[in-house]
Design an enzyme around this catalytic site. Structure first.
Site, PDB file in Angstrom:
ATOM      1  N   HIS A 141       0.808  -1.222   0.000  1.00 28.02           N
ATOM      2  CA  HIS A 141       0.000   0.000   0.000  1.00 28.02           C
ATOM      3  C   HIS A 141       0.842   1.274   0.000  1.00 28.02           C
ATOM      4  O   HIS A 141       0.279   2.374  -0.010  1.00 28.02           O
ATOM      5  CB  HIS A 141      -0.920   0.034   1.224  1.00 28.02           C
ATOM      6  CG  HIS A 141      -1.922  -1.073   1.277  1.00 28.02           C
ATOM      7  ND1 HIS A 141      -2.786  -1.329   0.244  1.00 28.02           N
ATOM      8  CD2 HIS A 141      -2.192  -1.991   2.249  1.00 28.02           C
ATOM      9  CE1 HIS A 141      -3.557  -2.364   0.578  1.00 28.02           C
ATOM     10  NE2 HIS A 141      -3.206  -2.789   1.773  1.00 28.02           N
ATOM     11  N   ASP A 191      -3.381 -11.192  -0.959  1.00 26.57           N
ATOM     12  CA  ASP A 191      -3.760 -10.499   0.268  1.00 26.57           C
ATOM     13  C   ASP A 191      -5.245 -10.159   0.200  1.00 26.57           C
ATOM     14  O   ASP A 191      -5.811 -10.005  -0.879  1.00 26.57           O
ATOM     15  CB  ASP A 191      -2.918  -9.213   0.368  1.00 26.57           C
ATOM     16  CG  ASP A 191      -2.988  -8.533   1.709  1.00 26.57           C
ATOM     17  OD1 ASP A 191      -4.033  -7.914   1.990  1.00 26.57           O
ATOM     18  OD2 ASP A 191      -2.003  -8.584   2.465  1.00 26.57           O
ATOM     19  N   HIS A 206      -6.573  -7.441   0.782  1.00 32.00           N
ATOM     20  CA  HIS A 206      -6.756  -6.041   0.401  1.00 32.00           C
ATOM     21  C   HIS A 206      -6.063  -5.765  -0.933  1.00 32.00           C
ATOM     22  O   HIS A 206      -4.972  -6.273  -1.188  1.00 32.00           O
ATOM     23  CB  HIS A 206      -6.192  -5.122   1.480  1.00 32.00           C
ATOM     24  CG  HIS A 206      -6.798  -5.360   2.838  1.00 32.00           C
ATOM     25  ND1 HIS A 206      -6.335  -6.353   3.682  1.00 32.00           N
ATOM     26  CD2 HIS A 206      -7.827  -4.758   3.479  1.00 32.00           C
ATOM     27  CE1 HIS A 206      -7.063  -6.336   4.794  1.00 32.00           C
ATOM     28  NE2 HIS A 206      -7.971  -5.387   4.693  1.00 32.00           N
ATOM     29  N   ASP A 242      -4.048 -12.531   5.534  1.00 29.27           N
ATOM     30  CA  ASP A 242      -5.276 -11.986   6.116  1.00 29.27           C
ATOM     31  C   ASP A 242      -6.548 -12.466   5.421  1.00 29.27           C
ATOM     32  O   ASP A 242      -7.640 -11.998   5.748  1.00 29.27           O
ATOM     33  CB  ASP A 242      -5.232 -10.458   6.155  1.00 29.27           C
ATOM     34  CG  ASP A 242      -4.846  -9.830   4.836  1.00 29.27           C
ATOM     35  OD1 ASP A 242      -4.679 -10.562   3.835  1.00 29.27           O
ATOM     36  OD2 ASP A 242      -4.685  -8.592   4.801  1.00 29.27           O
TER      37      ASP A 242
END
Length: 373
Positions: free
Chosen positions: A133, A169, A171, A252
């Protein structure tokens, strides 16, 4: 045992924390290292200490002003209003903490070393990496630097012109997508939870022709993952004929994680690692998200087993169990914890029905494969 795999770690992850209330205030990489040692899974030359990337190396992607602001914030342990506003430092997600430059610079150094070793034909695991990110001039989503971007850029500078980036992931990899928007040299494939922060990566978003985005619904299970892996991810990678693959293997997306609502077992991540290892002799696997200390430790320890060709035991020896039993987590205090968290690495399968929206997304993305040769 000798293998063509290298694990990159550092003791900085053991003594560094983002702060007591932060989701990353849990042991992750240090537990993986301890488990691998307890299992005697580091042969001669398989463990390498991560170097710390210097500002000049970080400037291959990040702006000098941002690097200076990050170093300044670590030194002063405070940020100005200007640096907070411009660079996203000193926020709830990206707080000020004692190693806020050194820790991400170590993760970046590990991924840069990993890229170099992977180019030499090794399968490399840097669990401290995967901070997808981070933007060139700004921190975001617990990520101060973007080590996947730095690793891919190093591969391109080494003369490669086809690098596949796969991200599983929970996200979306917004920082990586921004860095390689419109690239003809990097193909990005991201599987992530739909309608979850950072709320990017829709199925119609191709990042200027460089990406396949695969947003999946809450409750996404092992059966649905297998469909996406076999019909979308692996064909997208193979069709690009990559000279190198970088996998962001965030932990995650498993059922027990508090920051997603996906329902995978760690078997999905291990299957992805094994399948991608068959597609390229140049493979760099990175960590990423993961906010339950037991599920992260067990998943990433299994990743190393897959990469290094070791058999995952059905039952952990006492020394490894003791490492897992010694973990603590504020979210779980006073609650019963499944014995499997202490006694095994491998989750039970979390299969289920394949929903129509998952099939529809797979079909939409697959339809573009023939046009992106």
């Amino acid at each position: 045992m000798t293998s063509r795999a290298v694990f990159i770690g550092s003791e900085i992850y053991r003594r560094s924390t983002y702060g007591g209330q932060h989701p990353l205030a849990i042991p992750r990489v240090s537990t993986v290292i301890d488990l691998c040692r307890a299992l005697d899974w580091f042969g001669a030359g398989e463990y390498r200490a991560s170097p710390r990337a210097k500002p000049g190396a970080l400037a291959a992607f990040h702006t000098p002003d941002y690097i200076a602001a990050l170093q300044r914030a670590e030194k002063r342990q405070t940020v100005t209003d200007v640096d907070r506003s411009r660079h996203g430092l000193g926020t709830l997600s990206n707080p000020v903490f004692p190693e806020m430059f050194r820790r991400p610079a170590t993760a970046a150094g590990g991924s840069l070393l990993g890229a170099e070793l992977a180019l030499g034909g090794l399968s490399v695991f840097n669990p401290g990496g995967g901070t997808h990110h981070g933007f060139a001039d700004r921190a975001g989503g617990f990520c101060y630097l973007n080590d996947p971007v730095l690793a891919i850029l190093a591969m391109l500078r080494a003369g490669l012109d086809r690098v596949a980036y796969v991200d599983i992931d929970a996200h979306h990899c917004d920082g990586v997508a921004s860095a390689f928007h419109g690239s003809q040299q990097v193909r990005m494939i991201s599987l992530h939870e739909d309608r979850r922060w950072p709320f990017t990566g829709g199925v119609s978003d191709t990042a200027g022709g460089a990406a396949y985005n695969i947003p999946v619904p809450r409750g996404f299970n092992d059966s649905e993952f297998e469909l996406i892996l076999d019909e979308v991810i692996l064909p997208a990678v193979a069709g690009f004929r990559p000279q190198a693959i970088v996998l962001q293997c965030g932990a995650d997306a498993v059922t027990e994680d508090p920051l997603s609502r996906l329902c995978l077992s760690n078997r999905c991540h291990w299957k992805t690692v094994g399948a991608l290892q068959q597609l390229s002799s140049c493979l760099l696997v990175l960590g990423g998200g993961g906010y339950n200390p037991w599920s992260v430790a067990r998943l990433w320890t299994g990743v190393w087993a897959i990469l290094s060709g070791r058999a995952i035991p059905d039952h952990l020896p006492e020394q490894a169990q003791n490492i897992l039993r010694a973990l603590d987590w504020q979210r779980q205090r006073g609650q019963d914890r499944p014995q499997a968290w202490f006694t095994t690495l491998r989750d039970a399968p979390r299969t289920g029905p394949i929903r129509s929206e998952v099939r529809q997304t797979a079909g939409l993305v697959s339809a573009r494969l023939s046009t992106w040769a």
